[in-house]
Motif scaffolding. Structure first.
Motif, PDB file in Angstrom:
ATOM      1  N   UNK A  95       0.804  -1.224   0.000  1.00 21.55           N
ATOM      2  CA  UNK A  95       0.000   0.000   0.000  1.00 21.55           C
ATOM      3  C   UNK A  95       0.837   1.273   0.000  1.00 21.55           C
ATOM      4  N   UNK A  96       2.119   1.145  -0.121  1.00 17.14           N
ATOM      5  CA  UNK A  96       2.979   2.318  -0.037  1.00 17.14           C
ATOM      6  C   UNK A  96       2.889   3.171  -1.298  1.00 17.14           C
ATOM      7  N   UNK A  97       3.167   4.440  -1.133  1.00 17.53           N
ATOM      8  CA  UNK A  97       3.153   5.373  -2.259  1.00 17.53           C
ATOM      9  C   UNK A  97       4.553   5.793  -2.657  1.00 17.53           C
ATOM     10  N   UNK A  98       5.478   5.759  -1.739  1.00 15.82           N
ATOM     11  CA  UNK A  98       6.890   6.061  -1.992  1.00 15.82           C
ATOM     12  C   UNK A  98       7.062   7.334  -2.816  1.00 15.82           C
ATOM     13  N   UNK A  99       6.649   8.432  -2.277  1.00 15.95           N
ATOM     14  CA  UNK A  99       6.718   9.698  -3.010  1.00 15.95           C
ATOM     15  C   UNK A  99       8.056  10.403  -2.830  1.00 15.95           C
ATOM     16  N   UNK A 100       8.746  10.158  -1.725  1.00 13.67           N
ATOM     17  CA  UNK A 100      10.052  10.783  -1.519  1.00 13.67           C
ATOM     18  C   UNK A 100      11.151   9.919  -2.126  1.00 13.67           C
ATOM     19  N   UNK A 101      12.255  10.555  -2.479  1.00 11.35           N
ATOM     20  CA  UNK A 101      13.350   9.853  -3.145  1.00 11.35           C
ATOM     21  C   UNK A 101      13.894   8.718  -2.291  1.00 11.35           C
ATOM     22  N   UNK A 102      14.124   8.951  -1.037  1.00 10.40           N
ATOM     23  CA  UNK A 102      14.698   7.925  -0.159  1.00 10.40           C
ATOM     24  C   UNK A 102      13.749   6.736   0.003  1.00 10.40           C
ATOM     25  N   UNK A 103      12.494   7.028   0.199  1.00  8.29           N
ATOM     26  CA  UNK A 103      11.520   5.952   0.335  1.00  8.29           C
ATOM     27  C   UNK A 103      11.388   5.175  -0.979  1.00  8.29           C
ATOM     28  N   UNK A 104      11.428   5.896  -2.101  1.00  7.44           N
ATOM     29  CA  UNK A 104      11.358   5.242  -3.404  1.00  7.44           C
ATOM     30  C   UNK A 104      12.571   4.344  -3.633  1.00  7.44           C
ATOM     31  N   UNK A 105      13.767   4.818  -3.260  1.00  4.32           N
ATOM     32  CA  UNK A 105      14.967   3.980  -3.411  1.00  4.32           C
ATOM     33  C   UNK A 105      14.875   2.732  -2.555  1.00  4.32           C
ATOM     34  N   UNK A 106      14.373   2.853  -1.343  1.00  7.89           N
ATOM     35  CA  UNK A 106      14.229   1.695  -0.465  1.00  7.89           C
ATOM     36  C   UNK A 106      13.218   0.712  -1.035  1.00  7.89           C
ATOM     37  N   UNK A 107      12.083   1.199  -1.511  1.00  8.25           N
ATOM     38  CA  UNK A 107      11.069   0.328  -2.090  1.00  8.25           C
ATOM     39  C   UNK A 107      11.584  -0.332  -3.366  1.00  8.25           C
ATOM     40  N   UNK A 108      12.263   0.419  -4.200  1.00  4.89           N
ATOM     41  CA  UNK A 108      12.817  -0.143  -5.424  1.00  4.89           C
ATOM     42  C   UNK A 108      13.893  -1.180  -5.116  1.00  4.89           C
ATOM     43  N   UNK A 109      14.652  -0.981  -4.056  1.00  8.26           N
ATOM     44  CA  UNK A 109      15.633  -1.978  -3.634  1.00  8.26           C
ATOM     45  C   UNK A 109      14.975  -3.289  -3.248  1.00  8.26           C
ATOM     46  N   UNK A 110      13.817  -3.218  -2.586  1.00  6.31           N
ATOM     47  CA  UNK A 110      13.074  -4.433  -2.235  1.00  6.31           C
ATOM     48  C   UNK A 110      12.596  -5.135  -3.503  1.00  6.31           C
ATOM     49  N   UNK A 111      12.045  -4.381  -4.434  1.00  5.21           N
ATOM     50  CA  UNK A 111      11.530  -4.969  -5.673  1.00  5.21           C
ATOM     51  C   UNK A 111      12.651  -5.581  -6.498  1.00  5.21           C
TER      52      UNK A 111
END
Length: 137
Positions: A95-111
């Motif tokens: 359900x995450x939106x990952x709008x900030x760069x750091x959060x997006x990098x962390x989510x993309x690292x998981x994927x």
């Protein structure tokens, strides 16, 4: 608690973000290069000396190194997940939106870790069933 200036969440170190983002990709690339190298060396020896089959240690070495590289990729995924948990206010990864760069990098690292981890498993399976040289032809 230090913040990154964009919200109330603590900042994950930049090096840990990059570790989680890049580790699985580097491990996947190393496994692919290792696969090509072992198949090439095995087939050259087989053709040069007329050996009927590759040495079993080549297969064992490939599987052992594949397990080590898979563990490295999993470590990158765990680091990315921990970074995401630290940075995200969402309760669920789906359900995450990952709008900030750091959060997006962390989510993309998981994927990236999940997808390339599955790729490493699929790349390591054929030596169990196929001859290394037959697969390379």
């Amino acid at each position: 608690m230090s913040t990154d200036g964009n919200g109330p969440h603590p900042a994950a170190p930049e090096s840990r973000l990059w570790f989680g983002f890049v580790t699985a990709a580097v491990a996947w690339l190393a496994l692919g290069c290792l696969d090509v190298l072992i198949a090439w060396l095995s087939c050259m020896r087989q053709q040069g000396f007329g050996a009927p089959e590759p040495h079993p240690m080549e297969r064992v070495a490939f599987v052992a190194l594949a397990v080590v590289l898979l563990a490295v990729g999993i470590a990158g995924g765990v680091a990315s997940y921990r970074n995401w948990r630290m940075l995200s206010s969402q309760p669920s990864l789906l359900e995450t939106h990952a709008v900030e760069r750091r959060e997006f990098m962390a989510l993309l690292g998981v994927i990236v870790s999940v997808t390339l981890g599955m790729g490493m498993v699929w790349l390591a399976l054929p030596p169990f069933f196929l001859d290394l040289c037959w697969r390379a032809k």
